[in-house]
Design a protein around this motif. Structure first.
Motif, PDB file in Angstrom:
ATOM      1  N   GLN A  33      44.849  35.469  39.843  1.00 11.28           N
ATOM      2  CA  GLN A  33      43.606  34.701  39.732  1.00 11.28           C
ATOM      3  C   GLN A  33      43.876  33.208  39.852  1.00 11.28           C
ATOM      4  OE1 GLN A  33      42.359  36.283  35.948  1.00 11.28           O
ATOM      5  NE2 GLN A  33      40.994  37.795  36.888  1.00 11.28           N
ATOM      6  N   LYS A  34      44.932  32.733  39.214  1.00 11.58           N
ATOM      7  CA  LYS A  34      45.280  31.313  39.261  1.00 11.58           C
ATOM      8  C   LYS A  34      45.638  30.871  40.672  1.00 11.58           C
ATOM      9  CE  LYS A  34      46.328  27.332  37.321  1.00 11.58           C
ATOM     10  NZ  LYS A  34      45.321  26.522  36.603  1.00 11.58           N
ATOM     11  N   ARG A  57      43.658  37.744  46.093  1.00 13.11           N
ATOM     12  CA  ARG A  57      42.759  38.847  45.786  1.00 13.11           C
ATOM     13  C   ARG A  57      43.462  39.928  44.952  1.00 13.11           C
ATOM     14  NH1 ARG A  57      40.095  40.754  51.319  1.00 13.11           N
ATOM     15  NH2 ARG A  57      42.218  40.395  52.064  1.00 13.11           N
ATOM     16  N   PRO A  58      42.804  40.426  43.921  1.00 15.00           N
ATOM     17  CA  PRO A  58      43.435  41.448  43.069  1.00 15.00           C
ATOM     18  C   PRO A  58      43.687  42.772  43.788  1.00 15.00           C
ATOM     19  CG  PRO A  58      41.114  41.147  42.494  1.00 15.00           C
ATOM     20  CD  PRO A  58      41.470  40.045  43.454  1.00 15.00           C
ATOM     21  N   ASN A 103      44.580  32.253  43.396  1.00 18.08           N
ATOM     22  CA  ASN A 103      43.502  32.604  44.326  1.00 18.08           C
ATOM     23  C   ASN A 103      43.915  33.730  45.277  1.00 18.08           C
ATOM     24  OD1 ASN A 103      40.885  32.379  45.314  1.00 18.08           O
ATOM     25  ND2 ASN A 103      41.495  30.956  46.931  1.00 18.08           N
TER      26      ASN A 103
END
Length: 434
Positions: free
Chosen positions: A132-133, A137-138, A135
């Motif tokens: 997330q930090k 994508r999960p 940027n």
């Protein structure tokens, strides 16, 4: 003809019930094959002999599952896996490619116990903040985890290997030793896939290579929160114990289940010398240990009835008539390539205990060895583990990462299939599925 018809109806019923999820696999494997055997005209003595034969082929693997799951569960309780994951996460915070590589290593290492849920719970929550930090994508996090999990599930206490070994009538440890070169390649391919996909993310979605700033006070606060089950002073003993267990397995002088019996006993005695604590740790992992073992013993009933009653041979006859000869001699490769999408659609039990025995029986009529067919179907199926809607851990991973299942499948399907096919090609080159 009647025997073949009953056999097909039995497999269709089993696959349907497993796919619908209305009945537990253990119930399905106990009831449906037994009823089918009696409908086929076999008497009680014959059915009992089929059942005893089938149970005999899977009993050792059921024992292996009980003690291997407990062994690795106890090691997880001691904090051994947490120590490795935390150190790797700290080291990877300042480089985007390193984040992906660490994800692959964590996924591979955390799946040593063969438990899909444990791997997801170790990997996704620990690494999601980094993604997330930066940027990223999960979906990539789940993809790499799925690949590492699929590769490591080739271990002898992994469910698919044990199931395939039961169908092939061999020890899971013997099958694993044949798969070791493929598994080693798979580990490197997992890392390679992680690097390729993270660079793709950086190029197309401007994932920024930023340093994740960790709040020192927060980190110190987290380190002070001690888990009463953790044994930080014994971490090196636990690593050494794990290494010794793996080496003794490779030495192959003792049955695999006996090795894990000793490993489990030592892990409990050294880490939790109090008898009450030992009982609590055994109870904590009893559900996971017994679940698969019970299903495997129940599946032994189907394996015995299919193999000993003549159903498989009868079912193969009509299928042989419709398969073109020029395709039939390559049936193992065709099933290997299709193993990934078939494994995504079918549950693990219906794939290994329903589809695989039938494919093996047909392949033998075209001089395809059971080992070649079983291995080809096993390799690519394993990669579908964390993408299949039939696997509960898939929903856990997508929920933890905040990703829709359809997004995960769309993102991961082709890369994982490619990895599976490349591993299949390698197994063909080394003569394992020739």
């Amino acid at each position: 003809m009647q025997l073949a018809l009953i056999g097909f109806l039995m497999l269709i019923t089993i696959i349907f019930l497993l796919f619908k999820g209305k009945v537990t696999p253990m119930v399905v494997f106990i009831t449906v094959p037994t009823i089918a055997a009696f409908l086929a005209g076999f008497n009680i003595e014959e059915v009992v002999s089929f059942i005893e034969s089938g149970i005999g082929t899977v009993s050792n693997m059921a024992i292996l599952f009980i003690f291997s799951v407990t062994f690795f569960g106890v090691l997880a309780d001691t904090g051994m896996f947490d120590a490795v994951v935390n150190r790797l996460v700290k080291k990877s915070q300042d480089h985007i490619v390193l984040v992906a590589v660490v994800t692959a290593i964590v996924a591979v290492f955390s799946h040593l116990d063969g438990a899909t849920v444990t791997t997801v719970l170790i990997t996704v929550p620990a690494l999601l903040p980094l993604y997330q930090k930066l940027n990223i994508r999960p979906q990539l996090l789940i993809l790499i985890t799925a690949c590492g999990m699929g590769v490591m599930n080739l271990l002898p206490w992994g469910g698919p290997v044990a199931r395939a070994a039961a169908v092939l009538g061999m020890e899971a440890n013997d099958l694993w030793k044949l798969l070791i070169p493929i598994q080693i390649l798979g580990v490197f391919m997992t890392i390679g896939l992680a690097v390729i996909m993270i660079l793709r993310e950086k190029k197309h979605y401007q994932a920024q290579n930023e340093v994740l700033v960790v709040n020192d006070s927060t980190e110190e606060q987290m380190e002070t929160l001690e888990n009463p089950l953790h044994r930080p002073k014994l971490i090196w003993f636990n690593f050494l114990l794990t290494l010794v267990v793996l080496l003794v397995l490779l030495w192959d002088k003792f049955p695999a289940y006996f090795v894990f019996m000793w490993g489990c006993a030592l892990a409990l005695m050294i880490n939790y010398p109090n008898v009450k604590d030992q009982k609590e740790r055994i109870k904590a992992h009893a559900a996971a240990a017994l679940d698969v073992s019970a299903v495997m013993l129940a599946a032994g009933i189907m394996v015995g009835i299919l193999g000993q009653s003549g159903m498989l041979e009868a079912m193969a006859i009509p299928l042989l008539k419709i398969i073109p000869p020029f395709l039939a001699k390559h049936l193992h490769l065709i099933m290997g390539v299709l193993g990934f999408p078939l494994g995504t659609m079918l549950g693990t039990d219906s794939y290994f205990y329903g589809l695989m025995p039938l494919a093996i029986e047909i392949g033998e009529n075209y001089s395809i060895s059971p080992l070649a067919m079983g291995t080809a179907m096993l390799i690519t199926k394993n990669l579908s583990l964390l993408i299949s809607p039939m696997v509960p851990a898939t929903y856990l991973a997508t929920a933890l990462a905040g990703v829709e299942l359809k997004e995960h499948i769309r993102y991961s399907f082709i890369p994982l299939w490619i990895v599976g096919i490349l591993m299949l090609v390698f197994s063909l080159l080394i003569g394992l599925v020739a």
